[in-house]
Design a protein around this motif. Sequence first.
Motif, PDB file in Angstrom:
ATOM      1  N   ARG A 253      63.858  73.487  26.324  1.00 62.74           N
ATOM      2  CA  ARG A 253      62.996  74.287  27.192  1.00 62.74           C
ATOM      3  C   ARG A 253      62.243  75.363  26.401  1.00 62.74           C
ATOM      4  O   ARG A 253      61.148  75.784  26.790  1.00 62.74           O
ATOM      5  CB  ARG A 253      63.861  74.923  28.278  1.00 62.74           C
ATOM      6  CG  ARG A 253      63.110  75.868  29.221  1.00 62.74           C
ATOM      7  CD  ARG A 253      62.246  75.105  30.186  1.00 62.74           C
ATOM      8  NE  ARG A 253      61.417  75.981  30.989  1.00 62.74           N
ATOM      9  CZ  ARG A 253      60.965  75.678  32.191  1.00 62.74           C
ATOM     10  NH1 ARG A 253      61.254  74.503  32.703  1.00 62.74           N
ATOM     11  NH2 ARG A 253      60.218  76.500  32.854  1.00 62.74           N
ATOM     12  N   ASP A 254      62.813  75.816  25.281  1.00 63.57           N
ATOM     13  CA  ASP A 254      62.183  76.883  24.496  1.00 63.57           C
ATOM     14  C   ASP A 254      61.120  76.369  23.529  1.00 63.57           C
ATOM     15  O   ASP A 254      60.420  77.168  22.895  1.00 63.57           O
ATOM     16  CB  ASP A 254      63.249  77.650  23.705  1.00 63.57           C
ATOM     17  CG  ASP A 254      64.246  78.363  24.619  1.00 63.57           C
ATOM     18  OD1 ASP A 254      63.829  78.784  25.713  1.00 63.57           O
ATOM     19  OD2 ASP A 254      65.425  78.495  24.231  1.00 63.57           O
ATOM     20  N   LEU A 255      60.966  75.045  23.403  1.00 61.59           N
ATOM     21  CA  LEU A 255      59.999  74.489  22.457  1.00 61.59           C
ATOM     22  C   LEU A 255      58.550  74.902  22.746  1.00 61.59           C
ATOM     23  O   LEU A 255      57.822  75.274  21.817  1.00 61.59           O
ATOM     24  CB  LEU A 255      60.086  72.965  22.446  1.00 61.59           C
ATOM     25  CG  LEU A 255      60.882  72.307  21.322  1.00 61.59           C
ATOM     26  CD1 LEU A 255      60.904  70.800  21.535  1.00 61.59           C
ATOM     27  CD2 LEU A 255      60.318  72.650  19.959  1.00 61.59           C
ATOM     28  N   PRO A 256      58.081  74.831  23.981  1.00 61.75           N
ATOM     29  CA  PRO A 256      56.677  75.170  24.205  1.00 61.75           C
ATOM     30  C   PRO A 256      56.311  76.568  23.717  1.00 61.75           C
ATOM     31  O   PRO A 256      55.266  76.758  23.090  1.00 61.75           O
ATOM     32  CB  PRO A 256      56.522  75.040  25.727  1.00 61.75           C
ATOM     33  CG  PRO A 256      57.572  74.067  26.127  1.00 61.75           C
ATOM     34  CD  PRO A 256      58.728  74.347  25.217  1.00 61.75           C
ATOM     35  N   GLY A 257      57.184  77.547  23.990  1.00 62.81           N
ATOM     36  CA  GLY A 257      56.903  78.898  23.533  1.00 62.81           C
ATOM     37  C   GLY A 257      56.847  79.001  22.028  1.00 62.81           C
ATOM     38  O   GLY A 257      55.984  79.690  21.468  1.00 62.81           O
ATOM     39  N   ARG A 258      57.723  78.279  21.339  1.00 63.81           N
ATOM     40  CA  ARG A 258      57.737  78.313  19.884  1.00 63.81           C
ATOM     41  C   ARG A 258      56.504  77.620  19.305  1.00 63.81           C
ATOM     42  O   ARG A 258      55.982  78.022  18.262  1.00 63.81           O
ATOM     43  CB  ARG A 258      59.015  77.648  19.358  1.00 63.81           C
ATOM     44  CG  ARG A 258      59.131  77.576  17.839  1.00 63.81           C
ATOM     45  CD  ARG A 258      59.103  78.964  17.197  1.00 63.81           C
ATOM     46  NE  ARG A 258      60.225  79.783  17.618  1.00 63.81           N
ATOM     47  CZ  ARG A 258      61.393  79.835  16.975  1.00 63.81           C
ATOM     48  NH1 ARG A 258      61.585  79.111  15.894  1.00 63.81           N
ATOM     49  NH2 ARG A 258      62.353  80.619  17.424  1.00 63.81           N
ATOM     50  N   LEU A 259      56.042  76.578  19.967  1.00 59.28           N
ATOM     51  CA  LEU A 259      54.938  75.789  19.437  1.00 59.28           C
ATOM     52  C   LEU A 259      53.568  76.189  19.992  1.00 59.28           C
ATOM     53  O   LEU A 259      52.563  75.570  19.662  1.00 59.28           O
ATOM     54  CB  LEU A 259      55.174  74.302  19.737  1.00 59.28           C
ATOM     55  CG  LEU A 259      56.425  73.684  19.121  1.00 59.28           C
ATOM     56  CD1 LEU A 259      56.550  72.223  19.546  1.00 59.28           C
ATOM     57  CD2 LEU A 259      56.407  73.792  17.604  1.00 59.28           C
TER      58      LEU A 259
ATOM     59  N   ALA B 149      62.403  65.141  21.041  1.00 60.16           N
ATOM     60  CA  ALA B 149      62.434  66.529  21.497  1.00 60.16           C
ATOM     61  C   ALA B 149      63.583  67.295  20.851  1.00 60.16           C
ATOM     62  O   ALA B 149      63.423  68.452  20.438  1.00 60.16           O
ATOM     63  CB  ALA B 149      62.552  66.574  23.018  1.00 60.16           C
ATOM     64  N   LEU B 150      64.739  66.669  20.741  1.00 61.06           N
ATOM     65  CA  LEU B 150      65.883  67.336  20.130  1.00 61.06           C
ATOM     66  C   LEU B 150      65.649  67.614  18.653  1.00 61.06           C
ATOM     67  O   LEU B 150      65.993  68.686  18.144  1.00 61.06           O
ATOM     68  CB  LEU B 150      67.146  66.479  20.314  1.00 61.06           C
ATOM     69  CG  LEU B 150      67.713  66.434  21.731  1.00 61.06           C
ATOM     70  CD1 LEU B 150      68.754  65.331  21.846  1.00 61.06           C
ATOM     71  CD2 LEU B 150      68.325  67.788  22.111  1.00 61.06           C
ATOM     72  N   ALA B 151      65.028  66.670  17.953  1.00 59.53           N
ATOM     73  CA  ALA B 151      64.731  66.879  16.532  1.00 59.53           C
ATOM     74  C   ALA B 151      63.727  68.004  16.353  1.00 59.53           C
ATOM     75  O   ALA B 151      63.858  68.844  15.441  1.00 59.53           O
ATOM     76  CB  ALA B 151      64.198  65.583  15.915  1.00 59.53           C
ATOM     77  N   ALA B 152      62.710  68.059  17.219  1.00 59.63           N
ATOM     78  CA  ALA B 152      61.719  69.124  17.137  1.00 59.63           C
ATOM     79  C   ALA B 152      62.353  70.486  17.406  1.00 59.63           C
ATOM     80  O   ALA B 152      62.041  71.477  16.730  1.00 59.63           O
ATOM     81  CB  ALA B 152      60.590  68.860  18.128  1.00 59.63           C
ATOM     82  N   ALA B 153      63.253  70.537  18.381  1.00 61.77           N
ATOM     83  CA  ALA B 153      63.937  71.798  18.670  1.00 61.77           C
ATOM     84  C   ALA B 153      64.766  72.253  17.481  1.00 61.77           C
ATOM     85  O   ALA B 153      64.743  73.426  17.099  1.00 61.77           O
ATOM     86  CB  ALA B 153      64.811  71.632  19.914  1.00 61.77           C
ATOM     87  N   SER B 154      65.494  71.330  16.872  1.00 60.17           N
ATOM     88  CA  SER B 154      66.320  71.671  15.724  1.00 60.17           C
ATOM     89  C   SER B 154      65.480  72.192  14.560  1.00 60.17           C
ATOM     90  O   SER B 154      65.815  73.206  13.932  1.00 60.17           O
ATOM     91  CB  SER B 154      67.130  70.450  15.287  1.00 60.17           C
ATOM     92  OG  SER B 154      67.900  70.729  14.130  1.00 60.17           O
ATOM     93  N   LEU B 155      64.370  71.513  14.271  1.00 60.50           N
ATOM     94  CA  LEU B 155      63.514  71.924  13.156  1.00 60.50           C
ATOM     95  C   LEU B 155      62.873  73.289  13.386  1.00 60.50           C
ATOM     96  O   LEU B 155      62.546  73.998  12.430  1.00 60.50           O
ATOM     97  CB  LEU B 155      62.419  70.885  12.922  1.00 60.50           C
ATOM     98  CG  LEU B 155      62.821  69.649  12.120  1.00 60.50           C
ATOM     99  CD1 LEU B 155      61.686  68.638  12.120  1.00 60.50           C
ATOM    100  CD2 LEU B 155      63.176  70.018  10.686  1.00 60.50           C
ATOM    101  N   ASN B 156      62.707  73.649  14.630  1.00 60.30           N
ATOM    102  CA  ASN B 156      62.055  74.914  14.941  1.00 60.30           C
ATOM    103  C   ASN B 156      63.035  76.014  15.330  1.00 60.30           C
ATOM    104  O   ASN B 156      62.623  77.073  15.804  1.00 60.30           O
ATOM    105  CB  ASN B 156      61.007  74.701  16.036  1.00 60.30           C
ATOM    106  CG  ASN B 156      59.743  74.079  15.480  1.00 60.30           C
ATOM    107  OD1 ASN B 156      58.883  74.770  14.957  1.00 60.30           O
ATOM    108  ND2 ASN B 156      59.646  72.759  15.555  1.00 60.30           N
ATOM    109  N   GLY B 157      64.309  75.759  15.133  1.00 56.53           N
ATOM    110  CA  GLY B 157      65.306  76.799  15.304  1.00 56.53           C
ATOM    111  C   GLY B 157      65.521  77.255  16.730  1.00 56.53           C
ATOM    112  O   GLY B 157      65.899  78.405  16.964  1.00 56.53           O
TER     113      GLY B 157
END
Length: 211
Positions: free
Chosen positions: A177-183, A164-172
């Motif tokens: 918690r902000d990952l779902p909105g970005r993805l 999850a942390l790596a995905a957050a970093s790659l997506n800025g």
Amino acid sequence: MAGDGRRMKVIALDFETANEQRASPCSIGLAWIEDGQVARIEHHYIRPPGNRFARFNIAFHGIGPQQVADADEWPDVLERLRPELDGALVLAHNASFDVSVIRRTCEHYDVRPPSFDYLCTVQVARGVWPELSSHKLNVVCGHLGVDFAHHDAAADAYACGRVALAAASLNGVTHVRDLPGRLGMTLGRLSHDGYTPPKGAVGLRRARVHG
């Protein structure tokens, strides 16, 4: 959805089960994510109903009835963990499995399940790393260079948090918690009123982040 993502607890978790029943947890691992890193890890053995183990499960994770003979059953373990889980954002790799373990085991013991939002990191990985041939935890972590002891609940929870942390970093995004909105995903929800599964975006490509 519960709370502000910047103050909310984020906890990755993983279960191992003793037999073919979802209501047979024998081990739970938890990893707390704080300030962009895995800050704390816990592991608890759980004595499943009747302390019944199947050979397949023992071969899978190495836990047998002897290791958990003196462990608490799920209601006592849950009551210790409930203050942490209630209101948290819970991460799990293949969350449908882990959430069903909680649901079915709470039903078995007739206890109230914890209430939390949850995010499946398999769905996250499919959106962020679509080029991978598989999105199993060991494959994704191999791609990321994360070493861990697979099928150990605490290690799997740690690895889930790292994904999850790596995905957050790659997506800025600063906060998981902000990952779902970005993805283009939605969070799942578990509470005493029932549950709503998360929804993942199909065919989503990784966001382009320029630094």
